[in-house]
Design a protein around this motif. Structure first.
Motif, PDB file in Angstrom:
ATOM      1  N   MET B 490       0.852  -1.218   0.000  1.00 62.26           N
ATOM      2  CA  MET B 490       0.000   0.000   0.000  1.00 62.26           C
ATOM      3  C   MET B 490       0.879   1.257   0.000  1.00 62.26           C
ATOM      4  N   PHE B 491       1.937   1.235   0.824  1.00 59.80           N
ATOM      5  CA  PHE B 491       2.821   2.410   0.891  1.00 59.80           C
ATOM      6  C   PHE B 491       3.456   2.681  -0.476  1.00 59.80           C
ATOM      7  N   LEU B 492       3.869   1.593  -1.156  1.00 58.73           N
ATOM      8  CA  LEU B 492       4.493   1.767  -2.469  1.00 58.73           C
ATOM      9  C   LEU B 492       3.497   2.385  -3.453  1.00 58.73           C
ATOM     10  N   ALA B 496       3.899   6.080  -5.117  1.00 64.31           N
ATOM     11  CA  ALA B 496       3.963   6.272  -6.563  1.00 64.31           C
ATOM     12  C   ALA B 496       2.846   7.215  -7.024  1.00 64.31           C
ATOM     13  N   ALA B 497       1.636   7.057  -6.429  1.00 65.84           N
ATOM     14  CA  ALA B 497       0.499   7.905  -6.826  1.00 65.84           C
ATOM     15  C   ALA B 497       0.767   9.367  -6.474  1.00 65.84           C
ATOM     16  N   ALA B 498       1.507   9.583  -5.380  1.00 63.84           N
ATOM     17  CA  ALA B 498       1.798  10.963  -4.968  1.00 63.84           C
ATOM     18  C   ALA B 498       3.087  11.489  -5.598  1.00 63.84           C
ATOM     19  N   ASP B 499       3.604  10.744  -6.601  1.00 72.88           N
ATOM     20  CA  ASP B 499       4.829  11.137  -7.315  1.00 72.88           C
ATOM     21  C   ASP B 499       6.050  11.220  -6.406  1.00 72.88           C
ATOM     22  N   PHE B 505       7.160   1.407  -9.128  1.00 68.87           N
ATOM     23  CA  PHE B 505       6.879   0.763  -7.828  1.00 68.87           C
ATOM     24  C   PHE B 505       5.425   0.304  -7.712  1.00 68.87           C
ATOM     25  N   VAL B 506       4.571   0.751  -8.672  1.00 69.49           N
ATOM     26  CA  VAL B 506       3.150   0.392  -8.575  1.00 69.49           C
ATOM     27  C   VAL B 506       2.969  -1.123  -8.706  1.00 69.49           C
ATOM     28  N   THR B 507       3.629  -1.713  -9.698  1.00 73.23           N
ATOM     29  CA  THR B 507       3.431  -3.157  -9.934  1.00 73.23           C
ATOM     30  C   THR B 507       3.860  -3.996  -8.722  1.00 73.23           C
ATOM     31  N   PRO B 508       5.098  -3.814  -8.210  1.00 68.02           N
ATOM     32  CA  PRO B 508       5.422  -4.614  -7.005  1.00 68.02           C
ATOM     33  C   PRO B 508       4.498  -4.293  -5.840  1.00 68.02           C
ATOM     34  N   VAL B 510       1.242  -3.491  -5.990  1.00 65.16           N
ATOM     35  CA  VAL B 510      -0.021  -4.225  -6.174  1.00 65.16           C
ATOM     36  C   VAL B 510       0.211  -5.711  -5.877  1.00 65.16           C
ATOM     37  N   ALA B 511       1.358  -6.221  -6.346  1.00 68.67           N
ATOM     38  CA  ALA B 511       1.660  -7.644  -6.119  1.00 68.67           C
ATOM     39  C   ALA B 511       1.745  -7.931  -4.620  1.00 68.67           C
ATOM     40  N   ALA B 512       2.415  -7.026  -3.900  1.00 69.67           N
ATOM     41  CA  ALA B 512       2.554  -7.235  -2.438  1.00 69.67           C
ATOM     42  C   ALA B 512       1.192  -7.218  -1.763  1.00 69.67           C
TER      43      ALA B 512
END
Lengths: 73, 636
Positions: B490-492, B496-499, B505-508, B510-512
């Motif tokens: 979630m932190f990743l 990433a969403a907040a730039d 980092f979004v893909t890992p 979501v995977a996590a």
């Protein structure tokens, strides 16, 4: 005008959440005092229960902050 | 940060040694006694309390109740003597029989004198108000007077009384009435002495109260009664003093009573403890727990005092045993044990988070209050209260020590925020923030609060994983690890969403989250499908909850600003008074609210990740803090 509406929106977000928190805390508080009278060892747990509804007003604060910070830019 | 390890013990001896052994254990004040019926290792019936012990219990309870009731009568009871020697029960009984009634009589006398001191001025006042109404005829010896007070809402009562008296004794009477105060009508009734019985029988009805004087003034004329009461009033202080001196003199000769009360309490607790013991026809068994580091001390004392005739056996704790919990923290952390006990003592074998509370609780309070001025005032208060209560352990001392740390952090954060009594530092000396200006930089403040929350919650989860691994609890270990993985995901995603993090980092992330959720759902059994996502949502909510650090802080900043703005209007002296009042209010709010909020952040957000509560507090069997105990031999 737009700033004023944003401020009103932020006020409503935090104000309604505060009212809901106050209502919940009043209910828990009165029951809690009754419980403490009979079992003083429950004091810590009652403080905890009274503090739980504060999440509502904190979320209201978060929404108000988002309105002001994100939309106000 | 530790719960002291406990050793289970069984003390076995001959039945005639029950009293000395219990006396020794009470003296040692180290063994937590357990009811033999709750010990899975001992299958013995409890020791029955025999007739002599029952008689002793009854007698000692009576003596203690008698002493305590007598000492409770005295305004300044004597303190128990620390080195007193054993109290002789025979002479104690004799003293109570001879001097007890005398002290009670003196106290009753003192009560009566005090009551007289309170009621006489009321009587004088009533009579003084009625005196002007008294006609000349009242002075003649053939007549009697009665003073009446009537509720002024019912003046018709006087007319009714007039009519009934006329019917009863004819026209040979007189009623003079007037308003004596806004709610009361005063009336004086003059009637022939010979008709006294009939007239007084008529009085005493509803809404009509006869002024009754104390017996010693009854029958006197009004002015004589007033003069006599004033004389009596002037004599009373001397009589009160004499009686007090007499009571003090009696109590001083019985300073041993307070000591006796303690010794009786100790002996009574020994007798009560007998019920916890197990018994065979000839022997007894005491079950209990001793902090492991003090086991040798108990062993040595028993061996020395009983010459080896009493056996101490270390027992292996059974699975159903619940050892008592004794916290062992370094001195600076001990005040925070109070906050732990407010919630619940940790389970035996669990993690004691007192030390962590010492680190984080004052830090959070400091972050919220964050003001050099408020912090300094709080520091001074904490030092003064701490010194006053330095030798008196208790809640006040614990709170003062916690506030000492919190005020230090408040000063540190005040420097970081650049706040001295709100923006007063900036107005007067141009104080600037080192990092965040809370009045203006709302976004950094929110992000900072969330960051603190994320760090604290993740620390809680790491501790939870450690606790689960230590206890070899695979279910909890998997669940807490999965939650940690999902939260990192979630932190990743948020970063990433907040730039703040690269989009890669979004893909890992979501995977996590997916992996973490899947494991949480799998370990949760049938309810896992629901509880897994709810667990993650709850943890995110926990992090958001730390926004209160920003919210409470902002409220404090703006209240301080209001105080300064109000202080700047009007004349200087008025401004200083108004600002001081508002700053005092803000300091009170700014101390109370952050303390409660910091507690809540610990109890709800932090502890829920690792804390196992529900331990039984270690309560060693011991006596009051005197040197000599009564023994069975003293009785009889």
């Amino acid at each position: 005008m737009e700033d004023g509406l944003l401020a009103i929106g932020a006020g409503i977000a935090v104000g309604l959440a505060a009212l809901a928190t106050g209502y919940a805390q009043a209910k828990i508080g009165s029951a809690g005092v009754g419980a403490i009278t009979e079992k003083p060892e429950l004091s810590g747990r009652i403080i905890l229960l009274i503090a739980i509804p504060e999440t509502l007003v904190i979320l209201g604060f978060a929404v108000a902050a988002m309105i002001l910070v994100l939309l106000g830019e | 940060m530790a719960v002291v390890p406990m050793t289970k013990i069984h003390v076995i001896g001959h039945r005639n040694q029950v009293d000395p052994v219990l006396g020794l254990l009470q003296e040692l004040h180290v063994v937590h006694l357990v009811d033999v019926t709750h010990d899975p290792d001992v299958h013995l019936p409890p020791l029955t309390v025999d007739e002599p012990r029952l008689a002793e219990l009854q007698e000692l309870r009576f003596l203690r109740a008698r002493i305590d009731s007598l000492l409770a009568l005295v305004a300044d009871p004597p303190e128990p003597l620390t080195v007193a020697g054993r109290v002789d029960l025979h002479s104690l009984r004799r003293e109570l029989e001879t001097d007890g009634p005398e002290i009670e009589r003196l106290v009753q006398e003192l009560d009566a004198l005090s009551a007289e001191q309170e009621t006489l001025p009321l009587h004088i006042n009533s009579l003084a108000r009625l005196l002007p109404l008294l006609p000349e005829v009242a002075a003649t010896s053939g007549y009697e007077t009665a003073a009446l007070l009537i509720d002024s809402r019912f003046p018709a009562v006087l007319g009714e009384l007039n009519a009934e008296l006329a019917e009863l004794i004819g026209a040979n009477f007189e009623i003079i009435s007037d308003r004596v105060d806004p709610d009361t009508l005063g009336a004086v009734l003059v009637f022939p002495r010979g008709r006294s019985e009939e007239v007084l029988g008529l009085l005493g009805r509803e809404r009509l109260s006869r002024v009754r004087l104390p017996p010693r003034f009854d029958g006197m004329a009004f002015h004589e009664a007033i003069a006599a009461m004033e004389r009596r009033l002037s004599e009373l202080p001397a009589e009160v003093e004499t009686t007090r001196t007499a009571i003090d003199a009696h109590v001083r000769t019985h300073q041993n009573w307070a000591t006796a009360s303690r010794q009786l309490t100790d002996r009574l607790s020994q007798l009560d403890a007998v019920r916890l013991l197990g018994a065979t026809p000839r022997s007894f068994v005491i079950c209990g727990w001793v902090p492991a580091p003090r086991l040798d001390e108990v062993n040595a004392a028993l061996a020395e005092r009983t010459g080896g005739s009493v056996l101490l056996i270390e027992g292996a704790p059974a699975e159903s045993d619940t050892p008592p919990v004794l916290l062992d923290n370094p001195a600076p952390a001990r005040p925070f044990e109070f906050f732990m006990r407010l919630l619940s003592v940790p389970a035996y074998g669990g993690l004691d988070p007192t030390l962590l509370m010492m680190v984080f609780m004052p830090l959070f309070i400091g972050m919220m209050l964050g003001d050099i001025g408020y912090g300094s005032v709080l520091l001074a208060l904490a030092v003064v209260v701490g010194r006053r209560y330095a030798t008196r352990p208790g809640v006040v001392r614990d709170l003062s020590r916690m506030l000492l740390l919190a005020s230090g952090w408040s000063i540190v954060w005040g420097v970081i925020y650049g706040e001295l009594l709100g923006d007063l530092g900036n107005r007067l000396v141009g104080l600037e923030p080192i990092w965040i200006n809370r009045e203006e930089a709302l976004r950094p403040l929110l992000v900072f609060s969330l960051g603190v929350g994320a760090a604290h919650v993740v620390l809680g989860l790491l501790l939870g994983i450690w606790v689960a691994a230590r206890a070899a609890n695979r279910g909890q270990l998997a669940e807490r690890s999965a939650l940690l993985v999902a939260m990192v995901g979630m932190f990743l995603i948020v970063g990433a969403a907040a730039d703040r993090l690269p989009a890669g980092f979004v893909t890992p992330g979501v995977a996590a989250v997916i992996v973490g959720l899947a494991v949480m759902m799998a370990t949760g059994g049938a309810m896992g499908l629901l509880m897994g996502p709810l667990g993650l949502l709850g943890a995110v909510g926990n992090v958001l909850s730390y926004l209160r650090i920003a919210a409470i802080g902002l409220a404090s900043v703006f209240l301080a600003r209001v105080a300064n703005e109000l202080g700047a209007t009007g004349p200087l002296w008025l401004g200083i008074v108004v600002a001081a009042l508002f700053h005092t209010l803000n300091l009170a709010l700014g101390t109370f609210s952050p303390t409660i909020q910091a507690l809540r952040l610990h109890y709800v957000e932090f502890f829920s990740k690792f804390y196992e509560e529900g331990g039984e507090e270690y309560r060693p069997f011991g006596g009051t803090d005197h040197t000599d105990s009564l023994a069975a031999a003293d009785f009889g």
